[in-house]
Design a protein around this motif. Structure first.
Motif, short mmCIF file in Angstrom:
data_model
loop_
_atom_site.label_atom_id
_atom_site.label_comp_id
_atom_site.label_asym_id
_atom_site.label_seq_id
_atom_site.Cartn_x
_atom_site.Cartn_y
_atom_site.Cartn_z
N LEU A 9 17.86 0.71 1.36
CA LEU A 9 17.06 0.52 0.15
C LEU A 9 17.45 1.58 -0.87
CD1 LEU A 9 13.48 -0.11 1.56
CD2 LEU A 9 15.14 -1.77 0.79
N VAL A 10 17.50 1.18 -2.11
CA VAL A 10 17.77 2.11 -3.20
C VAL A 10 16.61 1.97 -4.17
CG1 VAL A 10 19.33 2.71 -5.08
CG2 VAL A 10 20.26 1.83 -2.93
N PRO A 11 15.87 3.05 -4.41
CA PRO A 11 14.71 2.94 -5.30
C PRO A 11 15.09 2.64 -6.74
CG PRO A 11 15.09 5.23 -4.67
CD PRO A 11 16.08 4.40 -3.91
N ILE A 12 14.28 1.84 -7.38
CA ILE A 12 14.43 1.57 -8.81
C ILE A 12 13.57 2.58 -9.54
CG2 ILE A 12 14.03 -0.09 -10.66
CD1 ILE A 12 14.38 -2.30 -8.54
N GLU A 13 14.18 3.32 -10.43
CA GLU A 13 13.43 4.34 -11.16
C GLU A 13 12.41 3.66 -12.07
OE1 GLU A 13 15.92 7.19 -13.08
OE2 GLU A 13 17.35 7.16 -11.45
N ALA A 14 11.24 4.25 -12.12
CA ALA A 14 10.17 3.68 -12.95
C ALA A 14 10.60 3.62 -14.40
CB ALA A 14 8.90 4.53 -12.81
N GLY A 15 10.45 2.45 -15.00
CA GLY A 15 10.77 2.29 -16.41
C GLY A 15 12.24 2.15 -16.72
N ALA A 20 0.82 -1.22 0.00
CA ALA A 20 0.00 0.00 0.00
C ALA A 20 0.86 1.27 0.00
CB ALA A 20 -0.94 0.00 1.20
N GLY A 21 2.17 1.12 0.21
CA GLY A 21 3.04 2.28 0.12
C GLY A 21 3.89 2.57 1.34
N ALA A 22 3.79 1.77 2.40
CA ALA A 22 4.61 1.99 3.59
C ALA A 22 5.98 1.37 3.37
CB ALA A 22 3.94 1.37 4.81
N ARG A 23 7.01 2.20 3.37
CA ARG A 23 8.37 1.70 3.17
C ARG A 23 9.08 1.44 4.50
NH1 ARG A 23 8.67 6.56 0.50
NH2 ARG A 23 10.30 7.06 1.96
N ALA A 24 8.49 1.85 5.61
CA ALA A 24 9.17 1.80 6.90
C ALA A 24 9.62 0.39 7.28
CB ALA A 24 8.26 2.37 8.00
N PHE A 25 8.80 -0.62 7.00
CA PHE A 25 9.17 -1.99 7.37
C PHE A 25 10.40 -2.45 6.58
CE2 PHE A 25 4.51 -1.90 8.11
CZ PHE A 25 4.53 -2.05 9.49
N ALA A 26 10.39 -2.23 5.28
CA ALA A 26 11.51 -2.65 4.44
C ALA A 26 12.78 -1.87 4.82
CB ALA A 26 11.17 -2.45 2.97
N GLU A 27 12.63 -0.58 5.09
CA GLU A 27 13.79 0.22 5.49
C GLU A 27 14.37 -0.27 6.81
OE1 GLU A 27 12.09 4.13 5.42
OE2 GLU A 27 12.50 4.39 3.28
N LEU A 83 14.18 -3.39 8.05
CA LEU A 83 14.87 -4.66 7.82
C LEU A 83 16.21 -4.45 7.12
CD1 LEU A 83 11.89 -6.95 6.80
CD2 LEU A 83 13.18 -6.98 8.94
N ALA A 84 16.24 -3.55 6.16
CA ALA A 84 17.50 -3.26 5.47
C ALA A 84 18.52 -2.71 6.46
CB ALA A 84 17.27 -2.27 4.33
N ARG A 85 18.09 -1.80 7.32
CA ARG A 85 18.99 -1.20 8.32
C ARG A 85 19.52 -2.27 9.27
NH1 ARG A 85 16.23 3.04 9.12
NH2 ARG A 85 14.71 2.11 10.52
N LEU A 86 18.66 -3.21 9.68
CA LEU A 86 19.10 -4.30 10.56
C LEU A 86 20.16 -5.17 9.90
CD1 LEU A 86 15.71 -5.43 12.13
CD2 LEU A 86 17.60 -4.28 13.29
N CYS A 87 20.12 -5.26 8.57
CA CYS A 87 21.11 -6.06 7.82
C CYS A 87 22.32 -5.24 7.43
CB CYS A 87 20.46 -6.63 6.55
SG CYS A 87 19.14 -7.79 6.88
N GLY A 88 22.37 -3.98 7.87
CA GLY A 88 23.50 -3.13 7.52
C GLY A 88 23.44 -2.63 6.09
#
Length: 151
Positions: A85-91, A68-75, A77-82
């Motif tokens: 996240l790097v966004p992939i540009e659309a297209g 739905a658009g919440a990035r906080a969980f993924a961010e 988890l990424a932070r816990l793994c050291g």
């Protein structure tokens, strides 16, 4: 006095996700398919309710909120793994895809230059050497075209 959540702890991550989605009621609406009362959402966003409800979202709920658009969980988890996240540009291709393509191009170009240099070392280019150069140069051109296509 407003109690502030630590953004690096579970309640803070949930609070960030809830804020990203427009508040506890919006999150509760997203989670209606999960047949659980969303009290954990309110507990996570309101420190005064923490003693009555524990914030224990299910993995499926976290995935639904992320979709739905919440990035906080993924961010988190990424932070816990050291990592981050790097966004992939659309297209477009990701930075990793472009770097991989550039590395492939450099490898193929290096092989082509080595073949040409080897062929020129005795001052005479044989038909076999000429064909080897063509093959290596075509592979380098194909790698360059593949990289161009990713842009």
């Amino acid at each position: 006095m407003v109690k502030v959540r630590n953004p690096l702890l579970v309640h803070g991550v949930i609070k960030s996700a809830v804020d990203e989605l427009g508040g506890a009621e919006a999150v509760a609406d997203i989670l209606t398919a999960y047949e659980r009362k969303a009290q954990w959402v309110r507990a996570a966003t309101n420190p005064d309710l923490e003693g009555r409800y524990r914030a224990r979202p299910l993995y499926e709920e976290i995935r639904a909120l992320t979709r739905a658009g919440a990035r906080a969980f993924a961010e988190d988890l990424a932070r816990l793994c050291g990592m981050q996240l790097v966004p992939i540009e659309a297209g477009g291709a990701s930075n990793a895809d472009l770097m991989s393509g550039a590395a492939s191009l450099m490898s193929e170009a290096g092989e082509a230059v080595a073949t040409v240099a080897s062929s020129l070392s005795d001052g005479v280019i044989s038909e076999h050497e000429r064909n080897a150069m063509r093959v290596q140069l075509m592979e380098a051109m194909a790698a360059a075209q593949k990289l161009m296509d990713r842009l």
